[in-house]
Design an enzyme around this catalytic site. Structure first.
Site, PDB file in Angstrom:
ATOM      1  N   HIS A 141       0.839  -1.201   0.000  1.00  0.00           N
ATOM      2  CA  HIS A 141       0.000   0.000   0.000  1.00  0.00           C
ATOM      3  C   HIS A 141       0.879   1.259   0.000  1.00  0.00           C
ATOM      4  CE1 HIS A 141      -3.377   2.602   1.618  1.00  0.00           C
ATOM      5  NE2 HIS A 141      -2.316   3.268   2.070  1.00  0.00           N
ATOM      6  N   GLU A 142       1.884   1.272   0.866  1.00  0.00           N
ATOM      7  CA  GLU A 142       2.751   2.450   0.964  1.00  0.00           C
ATOM      8  C   GLU A 142       3.606   2.624  -0.289  1.00  0.00           C
ATOM      9  OE1 GLU A 142       2.341   4.639   3.170  1.00  0.00           O
ATOM     10  OE2 GLU A 142       0.923   3.426   4.303  1.00  0.00           O
ATOM     11  N   HIS A 145       1.882   4.377  -3.102  1.00  0.00           N
ATOM     12  CA  HIS A 145       1.886   5.844  -3.016  1.00  0.00           C
ATOM     13  C   HIS A 145       3.113   6.410  -3.727  1.00  0.00           C
ATOM     14  CE1 HIS A 145      -1.571   6.367  -0.525  1.00  0.00           C
ATOM     15  NE2 HIS A 145      -1.058   5.835   0.565  1.00  0.00           N
ATOM     16  N   GLU A 220      -6.083   6.887  -0.794  1.00  0.00           N
ATOM     17  CA  GLU A 220      -5.969   5.750   0.120  1.00  0.00           C
ATOM     18  C   GLU A 220      -6.721   4.548  -0.426  1.00  0.00           C
ATOM     19  OE1 GLU A 220      -3.944   5.560   2.559  1.00  0.00           O
ATOM     20  OE2 GLU A 220      -3.346   7.662   2.470  1.00  0.00           O
TER      21      GLU A 220
END
Length: 306
Positions: A141-142, A145, A220
């Protein structure tokens, strides 16, 4: 996101372009309005350029330093590096710096205005609570980004709000201290100019705040989707979300309050409210129920139940 194997998100790209365009228009109008209400041109240029440079080049370092994070080598954190190595190989992207923040608040974040200085950080709290598959899902997930470059976009987007907030506070203080002092050139009194600056800055701050919050919540959800498709295990990300949000209630309130200013960076906010409320309109993250629902839909699409 060139070269990355993270699932492309046209919706995110469209929203980032739209938000940056609207903020650009707002930015120009803000500068013109400040000049028209009497703010000296030299001061306006100094504030705008100074904050722009500081925000762009130092925001990542401030985030890492403020969280008490420290870059770690593969020898110091072999398991964490192994997870990041595996994800970067899967996503076909450069490996960022890896850091650990020694706090029991279970979270992770990515920062950096480009891939060369990107940092992905996990707290000792999240590493202690999650199993390898869950930690991998969170770090995916990070990393998404970073791959989508939305860390850079949010850094730039937040710049206008920071300037407006700063000028609002400074204008109020100047108006209070200048009192009824008169202008030396028959123009408006300094206090009047200061209050006009405050009014313009406050309006711009509210508008930029709302625009960046809408983009932040969507990014997100986009990062959740990208991580779920990359790892092929949306349930691991859902399990991590559930664990972290459940354990947040056990973290001392003071620790959560200290971490709260960095919610926009985090995988999940340090302080949040369950369910929908008016305050959700100002939240950096969508409700956990919405995130879990999306992950359940992806599980059904993949047909793995994973």
């Amino acid at each position: 996101m060139a070269g990355s194997k993270f699932t492309p998100d046209r919706g995110l790209t469209t929203r980032m372009v739209a938000t940056m365009s609207l903020l650009g228009i707002l930015y120009v109008a803000f500068v013109i309005a400040l000049y028209l209400v009497g703010m000296p041109l030299w001061l306006l240029i100094l504030v705008v350029l100074g904050f722009a440079a500081f925000q762009y080049f130092a925001s990542d370092k401030i985030a890492v330093f403020s969280m008490g994070a420290r870059e770690v080598s593969p020898a110091e954190a072999p398991e964490l590096h192994a997870v990041v190595d595996r994800l970067c190989a899967m996503a076909d992207m450069p490996k960022p710096k890896v850091a650990i923040a020694r706090t029991d608040v279970p979270n992770a974040f990515a920062t950096g205005h480009n891939e060369k200085n990107a940092v992905v950080c996990a707290t000792t709290g999240i590493m202690r609570r999650l199993d390898t598959a869950e930690l991998e899902a969170v770090l995916a997930h990070e990393l998404s980004h970073v791959a989508h470059r939305d860390v850079m976009v949010m850094t730039i987007a937040g710049f206008l709000g920071i300037i407006a907030g700063f000028l609002t506070q400074m204008g109020l203080r100047f108006a209070l201290f200048s009192g009824g002092a008169r202008s030396n050139n028959n123009g408006p009194a300094p206090a009047v100019v200061a209050l006009l600056v405050v009014l313009v800055s406050a309006i711009v701050w509210v508008l930029s705040f709302l625009l960046t919050r809408v983009l932040s919540r969507y990014r997100e959800l986009s990062a959740d989707r990208a991580a779920a498709y990359l790892t092929g295990r949306p349930s691991s990300l859902g399990s991590a979300l559930t664990k972290i949000n459940g354990d947040m209630a056990r973290i001392p309130t003071n620790d959560l309050r200290r971490a709260e200013p960095f919610n926009a960076f985090f995988f999940t906010p340090a302080v949040s409210k369950k369910g929908f409320s008016f305050s959700q309109l100002f939240s950096t993250h969508p409700p956990i129920e919405q995130r879990l629902s999306q992950l359940s839909d992806i599980s059904r699409q993949l047909g793995t139940g994973a």
